[in-house]
Design a protein around this motif. Structure first.
Motif, PDB file in Angstrom:
ATOM      1  N   ALA B 164       0.847  -1.192   0.000  1.00 19.74           N
ATOM      2  CA  ALA B 164       0.000   0.000   0.000  1.00 19.74           C
ATOM      3  C   ALA B 164       0.880   1.239   0.000  1.00 19.74           C
ATOM      4  O   ALA B 164       0.440   2.323  -0.381  1.00 19.74           O
ATOM      5  N   ALA B 165       2.145   1.055   0.433  1.00 18.45           N
ATOM      6  CA  ALA B 165       3.103   2.164   0.402  1.00 18.45           C
ATOM      7  C   ALA B 165       4.508   1.579   0.366  1.00 18.45           C
ATOM      8  O   ALA B 165       4.742   0.445   0.810  1.00 18.45           O
ATOM      9  N   LEU B 166       5.424   2.356  -0.218  1.00 19.33           N
ATOM     10  CA  LEU B 166       6.822   1.951  -0.322  1.00 19.33           C
ATOM     11  C   LEU B 166       7.667   3.126   0.131  1.00 19.33           C
ATOM     12  O   LEU B 166       7.234   4.278   0.026  1.00 19.33           O
ATOM     13  N   VAL B 167       8.879   2.815   0.594  1.00 20.80           N
ATOM     14  CA  VAL B 167       9.782   3.911   0.913  1.00 20.80           C
ATOM     15  C   VAL B 167      11.207   3.497   0.569  1.00 20.80           C
ATOM     16  O   VAL B 167      11.599   2.344   0.756  1.00 20.80           O
ATOM     17  N   ASN B 168      11.959   4.427  -0.029  1.00 21.10           N
ATOM     18  CA  ASN B 168      13.383   4.236  -0.273  1.00 21.10           C
ATOM     19  C   ASN B 168      14.039   5.612  -0.110  1.00 21.10           C
ATOM     20  O   ASN B 168      13.861   6.487  -0.951  1.00 21.10           O
ATOM     21  N   ASP B 169      14.756   5.770   1.006  1.00 23.87           N
ATOM     22  CA  ASP B 169      15.340   7.078   1.352  1.00 23.87           C
ATOM     23  C   ASP B 169      14.298   8.191   1.325  1.00 23.87           C
ATOM     24  O   ASP B 169      13.342   8.145   2.071  1.00 23.87           O
ATOM     25  N   ASN B 170      14.498   9.161   0.411  1.00 19.64           N
ATOM     26  CA  ASN B 170      13.587  10.314   0.340  1.00 19.64           C
ATOM     27  C   ASN B 170      12.348  10.039  -0.478  1.00 19.64           C
ATOM     28  O   ASN B 170      11.478  10.901  -0.607  1.00 19.64           O
ATOM     29  N   PHE B 171      12.253   8.869  -1.091  1.00 17.41           N
ATOM     30  CA  PHE B 171      11.103   8.564  -1.945  1.00 17.41           C
ATOM     31  C   PHE B 171       9.993   7.871  -1.148  1.00 17.41           C
ATOM     32  O   PHE B 171      10.153   6.726  -0.725  1.00 17.41           O
ATOM     33  N   PHE B 172       8.907   8.590  -0.926  1.00 17.94           N
ATOM     34  CA  PHE B 172       7.731   8.052  -0.231  1.00 17.94           C
ATOM     35  C   PHE B 172       6.668   7.804  -1.286  1.00 17.94           C
ATOM     36  O   PHE B 172       6.335   8.702  -2.061  1.00 17.94           O
ATOM     37  N   LEU B 173       6.139   6.577  -1.315  1.00 24.73           N
ATOM     38  CA  LEU B 173       5.244   6.226  -2.415  1.00 24.73           C
ATOM     39  C   LEU B 173       3.992   5.561  -1.861  1.00 24.73           C
ATOM     40  O   LEU B 173       4.083   4.690  -0.999  1.00 24.73           O
ATOM     41  N   THR B 174       2.822   5.980  -2.336  1.00 26.55           N
ATOM     42  CA  THR B 174       1.586   5.348  -1.870  1.00 26.55           C
ATOM     43  C   THR B 174       0.758   4.844  -3.042  1.00 26.55           C
ATOM     44  O   THR B 174       0.637   5.518  -4.055  1.00 26.55           O
TER      45      THR B 174
END
Lengths: 256, 195
Positions: B164-174
């Motif tokens: 439902a969401a991903l994160v990699n360093d500064n990249f926040f993704l929903t």
């Protein structure tokens, strides 16, 4: 778990709500934006605005309304009524609507669904399908247009299947037999459509009691249920309806 | 300045409106310099993967987006495009997250698109600072990203768990639309603005 959606429908004419909305706590009972905000605050999952403006000249009022609704509320909303062309859709979606619904225009020109879903994406194209009981049809239901006045000779289930294959993302099924009666949703019609297509179905027409909602979700296999007057006249309160559905084991979103 | 990337994908207006409700102005732009110099970047998305990638490429935004270091929020298609590859139009994507984007399998008896309100759980990361486990968010999608080490929220659709969401360093993704998820979505946006 994916929640069953509760969707109030607002009829809008020349940018104002019609059909006896009597909210004492609204500053302006005719303001569609105020009403939309109130429903959004009380836990409606989505809203539908049906433009019943009679004249083409006043269509611009709907665009302005869509823009203010988009500024004020943070739940998805669909706009329907009188949508005939790509330009109509572009105007409404650019103003901030999430989905549009097409009805008579799609029956008359089914390729409209292909055009719209290719250009704007299936997820924003809702087919509004109005049906009446007709034993002469294979499914037992016939598609009607022009607000129920004109029979088409088209089987409602075949039209639903065709619309799905042409790329619509959702079907809003209104029973013209049940609409306005408050005698309950057309459960059999809803199940016939929902059980035979693989896109979500919104049931509409006939809501009178909280038990009607439970029935159309459980027996009718509806993914969402739409109603107007029971909400507008405070006969059913949305938080109370959701609590009732939750107690009956139906997944609903609590809160707002 | 909050840059909202313009690349021909739809419903950017609802993102701008949602920012407006939080008292913030978003600037809609496709200009690589403006995007690079923004304090925060939002990558909205409703649309189709291959045409969206073509549009990003035409605007010269592919390398720009990959190289951003400020807080970045990708929404829905804007999340999927940050993955390695999408089955939608067999599209090579931006590759910030090394995951595939897969189509929900047909014939499992559940409806596609996955449309409506669903719960998010196993929450981690800055976006979910003010969100409780199992709050509802609004989803509309036919493709999904499998759960991996980058997953910061999980959603389940008839037994299939996905990101439902991903994160990699500064990249926040929903995958869900915070701008359409009522009060809970507003808290996600607010957390992003303060991340």
């Amino acid at each position: 778990m994916l929640a069953k959606r509760i969707i109030p429908c607002l009829d809008v004419k020349d940018g104002r709500t019609v059909k006896g909305v009597n909210f004492v706590d609204l500053r302006d009972a005719g303001s569609a934006v105020d009403l939309a905000e109130l429903y959004s605050r009380t836990g409606a999952d989505e809203l539908v605005f049906l433009d019943i403006t009679a004249t083409v000249e006043n269509r611009g009022t709907m665009t302005a309304l869509v823009r203010s609704v988009s500024d004020r509320i943070s739940i998805p909303f669909t706009v329907g009524g009188g949508i005939r062309s790509e330009d109509d859709v572009d105007r409404i979606l650019s103003a901030g609507a999430d989905k549009i619904s097409v009805n008579s225009a799609a029956v008359r020109s089914p390729s409209l669904i292909d055009t719209l879903s290719r250009r704007f994406g299936s997820q924003c194209v809702v087919l509004a399908l109005d049906a009446v009981t007709n034993p002469a049809m294979a499914s037992g239901y016939e598609t009607v247009v022009d607000g129920g006045r004109t029979p088409t000779g088209i089987d409602a289930l075949s039209w639903a299947r065709e619309a799905e294959s042409r790329g619509c993302g959702e079907i809003l099924v209104t029973s013209m037999d049940a609409d306005g009666t408050k005698g309950g949703f057309a459960v059999d019609l809803t199940r016939v459509i929902s059980g035979n297509i693989s896109i979500p179905v919104i049931a509409s027409g006939g809501a009178g009691t909280m038990a009607d909602f439970r029935e159309v979700f459980v027996e009718g296999m509806a993914d969402a249920a739409l109603a107007a007057s029971v909400f507008h006249f405070h006969e059913i309160d949305i938080p109370e309806l959701k609590e009732y559905l939750r107690e009956n084991g139906i997944p609903v979103r609590m809160g707002r | 300045m909050i840059a909202v990337i313009r690349y021909g994908a739809g419903n950017v207006r609802s993102v701008l409106s949602a920012l407006g409700r939080l008292g913030v102005d978003g600037t809609l732009t496709a200009d690589p310099d403006m995007i690079r110099s923004a304090d925060r970047v939002i990558f909205p998305g409703v649309g189709e993967a291959s045409s969206a990638m073509a549009s990003l490429s035409a605007s010269g935004l592919i390398d720009t987006i990959r190289s951003l270091r400020q807080p970045f929020l990708g929404i829905c298609l804007g999340m999927q495009l940050m993955c390695a590859y999408s089955e939608e139009g067999n599209t090579e994507c931006l590759g910030v997250i090394p995951s595939p984007v897969l189509r929900f399998p047909d014939g499992r008896g559940f409806k596609i698109p996955h449309m409506g309100w669903n719960t998010v759980s196993s929450l981690s990361g800055a976006l979910f600072r003010d969100v409780k486990e199992d709050e509802y968010m609004y989803f509309v999608h036919s493709f999904y990203v499998p759960v991996s080490e980058y997953t910061s929220a999980v959603c389940s659709y008839d037994g299939l768990e996905f990101s439902a969401a991903l994160v990699n360093d500064n990249f926040f993704l929903t995958q869900f639309h915070p701008e359409k998820s009522g009060d809970a979505g507003e808290r996600v946006l607010k957390a992003f603005l303060e991340a």
